[in-house]
Design a protein around this motif. Structure first.
Motif, PDB file in Angstrom:
ATOM      1  N   ASP A 105       0.854  -1.197   0.000  1.00 28.05           N
ATOM      2  CA  ASP A 105       0.000   0.000   0.000  1.00 28.05           C
ATOM      3  C   ASP A 105       0.882   1.237   0.000  1.00 28.05           C
ATOM      4  OD1 ASP A 105      -2.355  -1.439   0.077  1.00 28.05           O
ATOM      5  OD2 ASP A 105      -2.333  -1.556   2.270  1.00 28.05           O
ATOM      6  N   GLU A 158      -2.321  -6.381  -4.384  1.00 27.19           N
ATOM      7  CA  GLU A 158      -2.191  -7.633  -3.649  1.00 27.19           C
ATOM      8  C   GLU A 158      -2.092  -8.782  -4.653  1.00 27.19           C
ATOM      9  OE1 GLU A 158      -5.157  -8.441  -0.768  1.00 27.19           O
ATOM     10  OE2 GLU A 158      -4.805  -6.581   0.382  1.00 27.19           O
ATOM     11  N   MET A 180      -4.917  -8.314  -7.294  1.00 23.90           N
ATOM     12  CA  MET A 180      -6.001  -7.377  -6.945  1.00 23.90           C
ATOM     13  C   MET A 180      -5.417  -5.976  -6.794  1.00 23.90           C
ATOM     14  SD  MET A 180      -8.686  -7.625  -3.761  1.00 23.90           S
ATOM     15  CE  MET A 180      -7.369  -7.681  -2.562  1.00 23.90           C
ATOM     16  N   LYS A 214      -6.369  -1.877  -5.512  1.00 27.35           N
ATOM     17  CA  LYS A 214      -7.344  -1.167  -4.674  1.00 27.35           C
ATOM     18  C   LYS A 214      -6.949   0.303  -4.524  1.00 27.35           C
ATOM     19  CE  LYS A 214      -5.032  -2.419  -0.333  1.00 27.35           C
ATOM     20  NZ  LYS A 214      -5.198  -3.021   1.009  1.00 27.35           N
ATOM     21  N   LEU A 215      -7.949   1.106  -4.245  1.00 27.34           N
ATOM     22  CA  LEU A 215      -7.788   2.542  -3.994  1.00 27.34           C
ATOM     23  C   LEU A 215      -8.502   2.870  -2.694  1.00 27.34           C
ATOM     24  CD1 LEU A 215      -6.561   5.055  -5.452  1.00 27.34           C
ATOM     25  CD2 LEU A 215      -8.874   5.576  -6.213  1.00 27.34           C
ATOM     26  N   THR A 216      -7.767   3.437  -1.720  1.00 24.09           N
ATOM     27  CA  THR A 216      -8.354   3.760  -0.417  1.00 24.09           C
ATOM     28  C   THR A 216      -8.569   5.260  -0.301  1.00 24.09           C
ATOM     29  OG1 THR A 216      -6.175   3.922   0.624  1.00 24.09           O
ATOM     30  CG2 THR A 216      -7.259   1.771   0.661  1.00 24.09           C
TER      31      THR A 216
END
Length: 444
Positions: free
Chosen positions: A102, A284, A298, A300-302
């Protein structure tokens, strides 16, 4: 009778000599306090004075803090695994080893705002270091002036003791010849004893001034100093528009406050940007431990949800804006104080100058003449010995007042240099001919 007259004339000569009129006549080996001497000692203090070294370390720390502001935060690495039951997915198909990373994204100009805060803090520390050096320059100047004044007090005390000793011998001779009373003998002995004790105290005070100078330069407490001589009386300094403009532009405390305002402004801007959400990007992956091959990936955007504490963020921003407003108001107050202090110092410089010239050129001359006349009157029986001692005290007082007024004027000039940001009395010379902003009160 002639021998007594000759002895009294010689005693009076200890006072009426050029050495008694001007300290420069006897202090031929003394060091005159000058800009060159002050700057030489200031250069020594810059490397030796603990307070200046501490200020320099604060500047270094603030500069390192500014260079240490990061644009990219450290990435977060994740490693783990999955455990499946008999009724779950097949780990050979799903993958049971998990790993990822991340990374927080430097959006909305937050790192740039944080860097501005750190740079503003470093600038303020540099301004504070400059202010501390200017204050030390003033303290060294005042210390030299107090040392020279203490030496002048000791010099006058030594001359007075020599005069009293010679006069005591003359009085005792006259008493043995039956031409003086025992009261005169006892009185001159008391005066000599009193002067001896005062002279001892004055010498110790001179020693303390040396200790104070050694402390400013971080020298050994018992380090020796050459004999110091007060400079001449300086010309008056009018409260002029150029003087005020120079102070408002160069006064060290105002420079510190300017940097405080910039730091508070940068901090408020950084706080405003903290209301914007933090955005992070992560990846990930999964693989199977049996063959080590990749099974799944995978992305992702947080995004942080700032709306939960939006009232708190608003209060944080208003708090920093209030601090910025306070810094601005304090600077306005300092501007008013600068004007007041400049006027106060120019009045003190002129008053001390007039006082020094009055005592040096007028009162001291008349006091010398009065003492000579009192000595003659007492020797011829037309006056009392008390009159002689009173005239002597008046002369000593005039000499001391002239020296003190000169030292006070030069100390006021040292304060004026601090308030104007200048580093030498010669730099003020160009302002002595400027028209004054205040009316001539002598005509009111």
């Amino acid at each position: 009778m002639k021998s007594l007259q000759t002895f009294l004339v010689l005693a009076a000569g200890l006072l009426n000599s050029p050495a008694a009129e001007s300290p420069s006549a006897t202090a031929t080996n003394a060091v005159v306090i000058s800009t060159e001497l002050i700057h030489k000692l200031a250069a020594e203090a810059r490397t030796n004075n603990p307070a200046l070294r501490a200020a320099g370390s604060r500047v270094t720390a603030a500069e390192l803090n500014a260079s240490a502001v990061r644009t990219w935060d450290d990435p977060m690495v994740m490693v783990g695994g999955s455990v499946f039951s008999d009724r779950g997915f097949n780990p050979a198909e799903e993958g049971d080893l998990i790993y990822g990373m991340d990374q927080k994204l430097p959006l909305w100009g937050k790192p740039k705002a944080a860097r501005k805060v750190a740079e503003a803090s470093a600038s303020m520390r540099r301004a504070e270091s400059d202010l501390r050096f200017q204050q030390l320059l003033r303290d060294i100047t005042k210390g030299l002036l107090m040392t020279a004044l203490a030496e002048r007090v000791v010099e006058i005390g030594e001359q007075d003791y020599a005069w009293l000793d010679a006069t005591a011998k003359a009085v005792e001779s006259r008493y043995r010849a039956g031409q003086a009373v025992v009261a005169d003998t006892l009185q001159i002995q008391n005066e000599a004893a009193r002067r001896s004790e005062l002279l001892r105290t004055d010498r110790r005070r001179l020693g303390h001034e040396h200790v104070a100078l050694n402390r400013l330069l971080n020298r050994n407490v018992n380090a020796s100093w050459p004999s110091m001589q007060l400079p001449d009386v300086a010309p008056p300094m009018p409260f002029s528009e150029k003087l005020v403009s120079l102070a408002l532009m160069s006064e060290p405390r105002l420079k510190v406050m300017d940097q405080e305002i910039r730091e508070a402004e940068a901090m408020a801007e950084l706080t405003r940007k903290t209301r914007l959400p933090d955005v992070g990007f992560g990846v990930e992956g999964k693989q199977y431990h049996g063959d080590g091959e990749f099974r799944m990936g995978m992305f992702k955007l947080t995004l942080s949800l700032r709306w939960v504490n939006r009232n708190k963020y608003r209060d944080d921003y208003q708090r920093d804006k209030a601090r910025q407003k306070a810094a601005e108001e304090e600077r306005l107050d300092q501007v008013l104080m600068v004007r007041e202090q400049l006027h106060h110092l120019t009045v003190d410089i002129d008053a001390s100058r007039r006082e020094a010239l009055l005592y040096r050129d007028e009162i001291t001359v008349r006091a010398q003449q009065a003492l000579s006349n009192r000595l003659t009157d007492w020797e011829t029986g037309r006056g009392t010995f008390r009159d002689v001692l009173d005239a002597r005290r008046m002369l000593l007082e005039s000499q001391l007042m002239a020296a003190r007024a000169t030292a006070e004027q030069r100390q006021a000039i040292a304060e004026l240099l601090l308030w104007t940001g200048l580093d030498s009395a010669e730099a003020l010379a160009a302002l002595t001919a400027e028209p004054s902003l205040t009316p001539d009160h002598e005509k009111h």
